[in-house]
Design an enzyme around this catalytic site. Structure first.
Site, short mmCIF file in Angstrom:
data_model
loop_
_atom_site.label_atom_id
_atom_site.label_comp_id
_atom_site.label_asym_id
_atom_site.label_seq_id
_atom_site.Cartn_x
_atom_site.Cartn_y
_atom_site.Cartn_z
N PRO A 246 -17.18 10.96 -32.38
CA PRO A 246 -17.95 9.76 -31.99
C PRO A 246 -19.24 10.04 -31.22
CG PRO A 246 -16.11 10.06 -30.51
CD PRO A 246 -15.98 11.14 -31.55
N CYS A 247 -20.20 10.62 -31.89
CA CYS A 247 -21.49 10.86 -31.25
C CYS A 247 -22.20 9.54 -30.94
CB CYS A 247 -22.37 11.77 -32.10
SG CYS A 247 -22.60 11.22 -33.80
#
Length: 283
Positions: A246-247
């Site tokens: 989850p950047c």
């Protein structure tokens, strides 16, 4: 620009030029510092502040980019590449590739030969997705506008791999996460290729809870390197598996969204969607 800032800028620019022109001699920190009339300690700190990386690391990047060009030539052996790059032997070339590229020079040269990759296209709440996997796990997931461009991007990472357009169980488990149980996210296996630092950053991202956000500085702090915010940002931008790693949950300390490889509108939508899931539940 202040006078001292201009002096420092010129020194770092001169150092970068010196490294690019002399990388085959693999100059030491002392040699580069002497060239710009600074002590090694002062130069190391100044270069890191201005360039966002250390002089040694920058030299490694210049060296490996040259080595990669040589390895793309079929006639270039690993030994010849090491010598031409200014390295003492194939062992140093090996260490350089593993440290920066996350693969051996031989693996880079054969471009993923003997690697079987399944891929398919799918829909998500945030647009079209291409997902790919090896026998180990998911190796690529990205949002796209055109299928042909998305496939070319995947193939550029493993140009000699064997590709099969088919949906497998790994794809189904990865895509299932968009609509169902987030508690099983850790059961999805990933096949990641990256440097030690990139892998550490991506692992840290996996620990950010759904519906929560972190800053680049906080990620750097968790890695016990508070000055590595820029490097953290670069590693996040290299994330090969969108959404699952989850950047999108990383923003600037000011509250600004920062960058996102797949577009800020999509990043905003994902953050809002996750926040709503935390409040209303997954129906």
């Amino acid at each position: 620009m202040k006078t001292q800032d201009k002096i420092n800028f010129d020194r770092i620019a001169a150092a970068i030029k010196f490294i690019k022109e002399n990388f085959k001699q693999q100059p030491s920190l002392e040699e580069i510092a002497t060239y710009v009339n600074l002590s090694p300690f002062h130069f190391q700190r100044l270069f890191s502040d201005w360039a966002g990386t250390s002089p040694k690391r920058f030299l490694q990047f210049v060296s490996i980019n040259y080595a990669k060009k040589l390895l793309k030539q079929d006639q270039a052996t690993l030994f010849e590449t090491a010598m031409e790059t200014g390295l003492s032997g194939t062992s140093r070339l090996h260490d350089l590739f593993v440290n920066i590229e996350g693969m051996t020079p031989g693996e880079y040269k054969n471009g993923g030969e003997n690697l079987n990759i399944n891929y398919n296209f799918a829909e998500s709440p945030f647009g079209h997705i291409i997902v790919a996997s090896t026998a180990v796990g998911i190796c690529h997931l990205a949002f796209y506008k055109e299928e042909s461009t998305a496939l070319k991007t995947l193939q550029s990472h493993f140009p000699n791999a064997c590709y099969k357009h088919i949906t497998d169980l790994a794809h189904q488990e990865a895509l299932f996460i968009f609509n169902h149980d987030w508690s099983k996210l850790n059961q999805i296996k990933l096949h990641l290729r990256g440097t030690d630092f990139q892998l550490k950053v991506w692992e840290t991202l996996l620990k950010i809870p759904m519906g929560q956000l972190s800053s680049y500085g906080q990620i750097a702090q968790q890695l016990q390197n508070q000055k590595a915010s820029r490097a953290v940002g670069t590693a996040i931008g290299s994330n090969p598996v969108a959404f699952l790693i989850p950047c999108h949950r990383v923003i600037q300390a000011s509250g600004a969204l920062g960058g996102y490889h797949w577009g800020l509108d999509r990043k905003t939508a994902i953050i809002a969607w996750e926040a709503s899931k935390m409040y209303v539940g997954d129906d």
